[in-house]
Design a protein around this motif. Structure first.
Motif, PDB file in Angstrom:
ATOM      1  N   ALA A  34      85.529  17.750  34.902  1.00  0.00           N
ATOM      2  CA  ALA A  34      84.892  17.465  35.924  1.00  0.00           C
ATOM      3  C   ALA A  34      84.501  16.123  36.334  1.00  0.00           C
ATOM      4  O   ALA A  34      84.827  15.624  37.471  1.00  0.00           O
ATOM      5  N   ALA A  35      84.377  15.376  35.197  1.00  0.00           N
ATOM      6  CA  ALA A  35      84.254  13.989  35.532  1.00  0.00           C
ATOM      7  C   ALA A  35      85.267  13.283  36.071  1.00  0.00           C
ATOM      8  O   ALA A  35      85.305  12.350  36.829  1.00  0.00           O
ATOM      9  N   TRP A  36      86.538  13.653  35.388  1.00  0.00           N
ATOM     10  CA  TRP A  36      88.025  13.099  35.751  1.00  0.00           C
ATOM     11  C   TRP A  36      87.957  13.405  37.115  1.00  0.00           C
ATOM     12  O   TRP A  36      88.483  12.521  37.936  1.00  0.00           O
ATOM     13  N   LEU A  37      88.008  14.452  37.650  1.00  0.00           N
ATOM     14  CA  LEU A  37      88.000  15.059  38.916  1.00  0.00           C
ATOM     15  C   LEU A  37      87.310  14.187  40.134  1.00  0.00           C
ATOM     16  O   LEU A  37      87.797  14.143  41.025  1.00  0.00           O
ATOM     17  N   LEU A  39      85.735  11.494  39.690  1.00  0.00           N
ATOM     18  CA  LEU A  39      86.126  10.084  39.660  1.00  0.00           C
ATOM     19  C   LEU A  39      87.441   9.704  40.427  1.00  0.00           C
ATOM     20  O   LEU A  39      87.588   8.740  41.000  1.00  0.00           O
ATOM     21  N   ARG A  40      88.260  10.714  40.415  1.00  0.00           N
ATOM     22  CA  ARG A  40      89.570  10.719  40.947  1.00  0.00           C
ATOM     23  C   ARG A  40      89.455  10.991  42.675  1.00  0.00           C
ATOM     24  O   ARG A  40      90.098  10.135  43.380  1.00  0.00           O
ATOM     25  N   ASN A  41      88.544  12.003  42.967  1.00  0.00           N
ATOM     26  CA  ASN A  41      88.371  12.212  44.493  1.00  0.00           C
ATOM     27  C   ASN A  41      87.239  11.950  45.260  1.00  0.00           C
ATOM     28  O   ASN A  41      87.259  11.931  46.305  1.00  0.00           O
ATOM     29  N   CYS A  42      86.101  11.387  44.479  1.00  0.00           N
ATOM     30  CA  CYS A  42      84.893  11.146  45.249  1.00  0.00           C
ATOM     31  C   CYS A  42      84.549   9.646  44.954  1.00  0.00           C
ATOM     32  O   CYS A  42      84.947   9.062  44.175  1.00  0.00           O
ATOM     33  N   PRO A  43      83.773   9.282  45.843  1.00  0.00           N
ATOM     34  CA  PRO A  43      83.084   7.743  45.561  1.00  0.00           C
ATOM     35  C   PRO A  43      82.287   7.902  44.343  1.00  0.00           C
ATOM     36  O   PRO A  43      81.641   8.773  43.953  1.00  0.00           O
ATOM     37  N   ARG A  44      82.374   6.778  43.542  1.00  0.00           N
ATOM     38  CA  ARG A  44      81.486   6.356  42.072  1.00  0.00           C
ATOM     39  C   ARG A  44      80.090   6.754  42.323  1.00  0.00           C
ATOM     40  O   ARG A  44      79.413   7.714  41.618  1.00  0.00           O
TER      41      ARG A  44
END
Length: 138
Positions: A34-37, A39-44
């Motif tokens: 979930a963290a990877w997804l 970080l990849r798709n949403c603003p930090r």
């Protein structure tokens, strides 16, 4: 403090200790995915704040659950642990991108030292809940 507080509070949960320990270890796999997804798709900043808010709300909501619903309270603690673990994984990526290149190693080292200071304090906070006989909100 919340991540280590939840991890060290596993023996105090209702149910089978071995199953709870397994579930608390296994929840880190979907948390890292979930963290990877996120970080990849949403603003930090938005994803980190959202996952911390979700974790905090779930753990505060757990105080309203009656003690006879032990499975439901364990599921809520697992959701809170998922959020805390996800935020813990995301913060290192966010911190390394936050600092400029000449200060990146020092900045990550200082923030890691502050995180480890919290991990040193967290066992005493769990013991504080046992000494005062009041449940602490983790």
């Amino acid at each position: 403090i919340g991540y280590y507080g939840l991890s060290l509070n596993v023996p105090n949960l209702h149910g089978n200790d071995y199953l709870n320990c397994f579930l608390f270890g296994a929840i880190e796999i979907p948390s890292d995915i979930a963290a990877w997804l996120l970080l990849r798709n949403c603003p930090r900043r938005l994803s980190h704040a959202g996952i911390l808010a979700l974790s905090g709300c779930v753990l505060l909501f757990m105080n309203l659950i009656p003690s006879n619903l032990s499975i439901f309270s364990t599921v809520l603690v697992l959701i809170g642990k998922l959020g805390n673990t996800c935020a813990f994984s995301m913060v290192y990526v966010y911190i390394s991108e936050l600092y400029p290149t000449p200060l990146r190693n020092t900045g990550v080292g200082v923030t890691s030292m502050a995180s480890r200071t919290g991990s040193i304090i967290s066992p005493y906070i769990v013991l504080l809940g046992k000494a005062t006989m009041t449940p602490l909100d983790f």
